[in-house]
Design a protein around this motif. Structure first.
Motif, mmCIF file in Angstrom:
data_model
loop_
_atom_site.group_PDB
_atom_site.id
_atom_site.type_symbol
_atom_site.label_atom_id
_atom_site.label_comp_id
_atom_site.label_asym_id
_atom_site.label_seq_id
_atom_site.Cartn_x
_atom_site.Cartn_y
_atom_site.Cartn_z
ATOM 1 N N ASP A 79 0.830 -1.218 0.000
ATOM 2 C CA ASP A 79 0.000 0.000 0.000
ATOM 3 C C ASP A 79 0.854 1.255 0.000
ATOM 4 N N ARG A 80 2.128 1.091 -0.139
ATOM 5 C CA ARG A 80 3.026 2.258 -0.162
ATOM 6 C C ARG A 80 4.290 1.922 -0.936
ATOM 7 N N HIS A 81 4.902 2.939 -1.495
ATOM 8 C CA HIS A 81 6.143 2.774 -2.264
ATOM 9 C C HIS A 81 7.317 2.597 -1.310
ATOM 10 N N SER A 119 -10.077 8.561 -4.650
ATOM 11 C CA SER A 119 -10.834 8.301 -3.415
ATOM 12 C C SER A 119 -10.432 6.952 -2.822
ATOM 13 N N ARG A 120 -10.763 6.751 -1.573
ATOM 14 C CA ARG A 120 -10.503 5.487 -0.881
ATOM 15 C C ARG A 120 -11.267 4.359 -1.551
ATOM 16 N N GLU A 121 -12.484 4.673 -1.999
ATOM 17 C CA GLU A 121 -13.318 3.664 -2.652
ATOM 18 C C GLU A 121 -12.684 3.212 -3.974
ATOM 19 N N GLY A 173 0.976 -7.560 7.847
ATOM 20 C CA GLY A 173 1.563 -6.246 8.097
ATOM 21 C C GLY A 173 1.008 -5.200 7.152
ATOM 22 N N PHE A 174 -0.177 -5.464 6.620
ATOM 23 C CA PHE A 174 -0.828 -4.523 5.703
ATOM 24 C C PHE A 174 -1.589 -3.500 6.528
ATOM 25 N N LEU A 175 -1.225 -2.243 6.381
ATOM 26 C CA LEU A 175 -1.736 -1.237 7.305
ATOM 27 C C LEU A 175 -2.898 -0.423 6.753
ATOM 28 N N LYS A 176 -3.748 -1.076 5.991
ATOM 29 C CA LYS A 176 -4.949 -0.405 5.503
ATOM 30 C C LYS A 176 -6.170 -1.295 5.760
ATOM 31 N N ILE A 177 -7.238 -0.656 6.172
ATOM 32 C CA ILE A 177 -8.494 -1.373 6.356
ATOM 33 C C ILE A 177 -9.092 -1.644 4.973
ATOM 34 N N LEU A 178 -9.383 -2.931 4.696
ATOM 35 C CA LEU A 178 -9.932 -3.315 3.396
ATOM 36 C C LEU A 178 -11.415 -2.965 3.338
ATOM 37 N N GLY A 179 -11.828 -2.435 2.192
ATOM 38 C CA GLY A 179 -13.205 -2.004 2.039
ATOM 39 C C GLY A 179 -14.091 -3.056 1.385
ATOM 40 N N VAL A 227 -7.230 -13.536 5.122
ATOM 41 C CA VAL A 227 -6.802 -13.725 6.516
ATOM 42 C C VAL A 227 -5.782 -12.647 6.850
ATOM 43 N N ASN A 228 -5.685 -12.327 8.127
ATOM 44 C CA ASN A 228 -4.734 -11.314 8.589
ATOM 45 C C ASN A 228 -4.005 -11.826 9.819
ATOM 46 N N THR A 229 -2.726 -11.619 9.865
ATOM 47 C CA THR A 229 -1.956 -11.947 11.051
ATOM 48 C C THR A 229 -1.736 -10.661 11.851
ATOM 49 N N HIS A 230 -2.021 -10.762 13.140
ATOM 50 C CA HIS A 230 -1.915 -9.593 14.023
ATOM 51 C C HIS A 230 -1.102 -9.954 15.261
ATOM 52 N N ASN A 231 -0.227 -9.039 15.677
ATOM 53 C CA ASN A 231 0.719 -9.345 16.749
ATOM 54 C C ASN A 231 0.173 -9.058 18.145
ATOM 55 N N LEU A 290 -4.094 -15.197 14.048
ATOM 56 C CA LEU A 290 -4.444 -15.242 12.627
ATOM 57 C C LEU A 290 -5.961 -15.340 12.554
ATOM 58 N N PHE A 291 -6.572 -14.409 11.823
ATOM 59 C CA PHE A 291 -8.026 -14.383 11.788
ATOM 60 C C PHE A 291 -8.556 -14.105 10.392
ATOM 61 N N VAL A 292 -9.830 -14.395 10.213
ATOM 62 C CA VAL A 292 -10.508 -14.141 8.948
ATOM 63 C C VAL A 292 -10.931 -12.673 8.922
ATOM 64 N N VAL A 293 -10.549 -11.967 7.887
ATOM 65 C CA VAL A 293 -10.826 -10.537 7.800
ATOM 66 C C VAL A 293 -12.293 -10.299 7.474
ATOM 67 N N ASP A 294 -12.925 -9.396 8.235
ATOM 68 C CA ASP A 294 -14.307 -9.009 7.934
ATOM 69 C C ASP A 294 -14.385 -7.489 7.857
ATOM 70 N N GLU A 295 -15.593 -6.941 7.892
ATOM 71 C CA GLU A 295 -15.733 -5.496 7.685
ATOM 72 C C GLU A 295 -15.289 -4.691 8.902
ATOM 73 N N GLY A 296 -15.135 -5.380 10.028
ATOM 74 C CA GLY A 296 -14.649 -4.677 11.221
ATOM 75 C C GLY A 296 -13.136 -4.586 11.220
ATOM 76 N N MET A 297 -12.578 -4.059 12.305
ATOM 77 C CA MET A 297 -11.121 -3.996 12.432
ATOM 78 C C MET A 297 -10.679 -5.034 13.458
ATOM 79 N N ASP A 298 -10.028 -6.089 12.972
ATOM 80 C CA ASP A 298 -9.510 -7.151 13.846
ATOM 81 C C ASP A 298 -10.629 -7.876 14.581
ATOM 82 N N THR A 299 -11.791 -8.003 13.943
ATOM 83 C CA THR A 299 -12.964 -8.603 14.600
ATOM 84 C C THR A 299 -13.360 -9.949 14.025
HETATM 85 N N1 LIG Z 1 -11.621 -4.805 6.747
HETATM 86 C C1 LIG Z 1 -10.485 -5.096 7.394
HETATM 87 N N2 LIG Z 1 -9.295 -4.765 6.855
HETATM 88 C C2 LIG Z 1 -8.140 -5.080 7.509
HETATM 89 C C3 LIG Z 1 -8.178 -5.704 8.761
HETATM 90 C C4 LIG Z 1 -9.450 -6.062 9.314
HETATM 91 O O1 LIG Z 1 -9.547 -6.674 10.412
HETATM 92 N N3 LIG Z 1 -10.561 -5.733 8.598
HETATM 93 N N4 LIG Z 1 -6.978 -5.949 9.470
HETATM 94 C C5 LIG Z 1 -5.894 -5.103 9.015
HETATM 95 C C6 LIG Z 1 -4.599 -5.242 9.735
HETATM 96 N N5 LIG Z 1 -4.699 -4.428 10.949
HETATM 97 C C7 LIG Z 1 -4.515 -5.096 12.127
HETATM 98 O O2 LIG Z 1 -4.278 -6.330 12.153
HETATM 99 C C8 LIG Z 1 -4.904 -3.029 10.869
HETATM 100 C C9 LIG Z 1 -4.342 -2.315 9.819
HETATM 101 C C10 LIG Z 1 -4.534 -0.936 9.728
HETATM 102 C C11 LIG Z 1 -5.287 -0.257 10.665
HETATM 103 C C12 LIG Z 1 -5.492 1.225 10.486
HETATM 104 O O3 LIG Z 1 -5.908 1.926 11.395
HETATM 105 N N6 LIG Z 1 -5.221 1.713 9.250
HETATM 106 C C13 LIG Z 1 -5.449 3.128 8.857
HETATM 107 C C14 LIG Z 1 -4.182 3.778 8.284
HETATM 108 C C15 LIG Z 1 -2.943 3.442 9.107
HETATM 109 C C16 LIG Z 1 -1.665 3.832 8.328
HETATM 110 O O4 LIG Z 1 -1.718 3.875 7.066
HETATM 111 O O5 LIG Z 1 -0.633 4.071 8.997
HETATM 112 C C17 LIG Z 1 -6.464 3.148 7.712
HETATM 113 O O6 LIG Z 1 -6.754 2.063 7.132
HETATM 114 O O7 LIG Z 1 -6.902 4.273 7.388
HETATM 115 C C18 LIG Z 1 -5.842 -0.961 11.725
HETATM 116 C C19 LIG Z 1 -5.651 -2.354 11.839
HETATM 117 C C20 LIG Z 1 -5.706 -5.228 7.525
HETATM 118 N N7 LIG Z 1 -6.939 -4.763 6.932
#
Ligand SMILES: Nc1nc2c(c(=O)[nH]1)N[C@@H](CN(C=O)c1ccc(C(=O)N[C@@H](CCC(=O)O)C(=O)O)cc1)CN2
Ligand code: GAR
Length: 204
Positions: free
Chosen positions: A38-40, A65-67, A89-95, A107-111, A138-147
């Motif tokens: 998600d970044r260069h 846009s994010r969308e 280690g992907f730091l973006k919430i998937l839409g 799936v997402n691995t979280h520390n 390690l969990f199945v990714v859904d619309e929530g954050m780490d849920t």
């Molecule tokens: N829909 C989902 N997407 C993702 C999930 C998830 O559970 N649901 N897990 C993340 C990974 N993650 C924790 O394990 C996580 C990643 C990023 C963020 C966050 O706040 N991101 C911000 C931007 C942060 C940045 O760019 O520095 C954002 O998305 O705007 C929280 C938790 C992977 N995706």
């Protein structure tokens, strides 16, 4: 059948490297077919490219846009026909575009030991809270954050003189082993989800 893995990263990619190393063994039963950052400037992208693996960088700031970013990510993933998408280690919430393109297949691995310490500072938050046992999930990714439903967890002891950096590396060592073990099991022997619970060595 060899399981086709697409891996999402934002940084150095030690979890990606662990998967790539595991895939060297034909018995592991997986291949990494795509790596997206998600970044260069991610070292993990360079490593994957050097290994001849298809790579892409999709930065949110490169889209109107994010969308539209989410849709482009969904399209790029779909082109590679992965059997499983691994966020490592992907730091973006998937839409919704990505989630609907791969329902239950991300799936997402979280520390941290979810549901404790979600977000992007798991080890720091665990240390600050004063827990004696930390770990990774390690969990199945859904619309929530780490849920999402939990596929696997591993425990790591917190030592009295731990710093955030020392604890993070101890957790990451266990996390990588768990990721390789669990993803391989899912691809070879299947898994299923029933409500909040997930089961390995099972088929839907
Ligand atoms: N829909 C989902 N997407 C993702 C999930 C998830 O559970 N649901 N897990 C993340 C990974 N993650 C924790 O394990 C996580 C990643 C990023 C963020 C966050 O706040 N991101 C911000 C931007 C942060 C940045 O760019 O520095 C954002 O998305 O705007 C929280 C938790 C992977 N995706
Ligand atoms: N919740 C998101 C998050 O904090 N993810 C964490 O980023 C690290 C990536 O390491 P890596 O780039 O060396 O694989 C991993 O420890 C992972 O749990």
């Amino acid at each position: 059948m060899t399981g086709r893995l697409a891996v999402l990263i934002s940084g150095g990619g030690s979890n990606l490297r662990a998967l790539l190393d595991a895939c060297e063994d034909p018995e592991y039963g997986c291949e990494v077919v795509l790596v997206i950052a998600d970044r260069h400037g991610c070292a993990g992208i360079d490593h994957a490219a050097e290994a001849g693996i298809d790579t892409a960088v999709l930065a949110v700031t490169d889209f109107p846009s994010r969308e539209e970013w989410d849709q482009a990510l969904a399209s790029r993933l779909t082109e590679s026909s992965p059997d499983l998408v691994v966020s490592a280690g992907f730091l973006k919430i998937l839409g919704s575009a990505v989630l609907s393109a791969f329902p239950g297949l991300i799936v997402n691995t979280h520390n941290s030991l979810l549901p404790s310490f979600p977000g992007i500072h798991g080890p720091r938050d665990a240390l600050d809270y004063g827990v004696k046992i930390a770990g990774a999930t390690l969990f199945v990714v859904d619309e929530g954050m780490d849920t999402g439903q939990i596929l696997a967890q591993c425990a790591v002891e917190v030592l009295e003189d731990d710093t955030e950096e020392v604890l993070l590396e101890r957790i990451k060592a266990a996390e990588r082993a768990q990721l390789v073990r669990t993803v391989g099991s899912m691809m070879r022997d299947g898994w299923r989800v029933e409500g909040r619970r997930a089961f390995l060595n099972a088929r839907p």
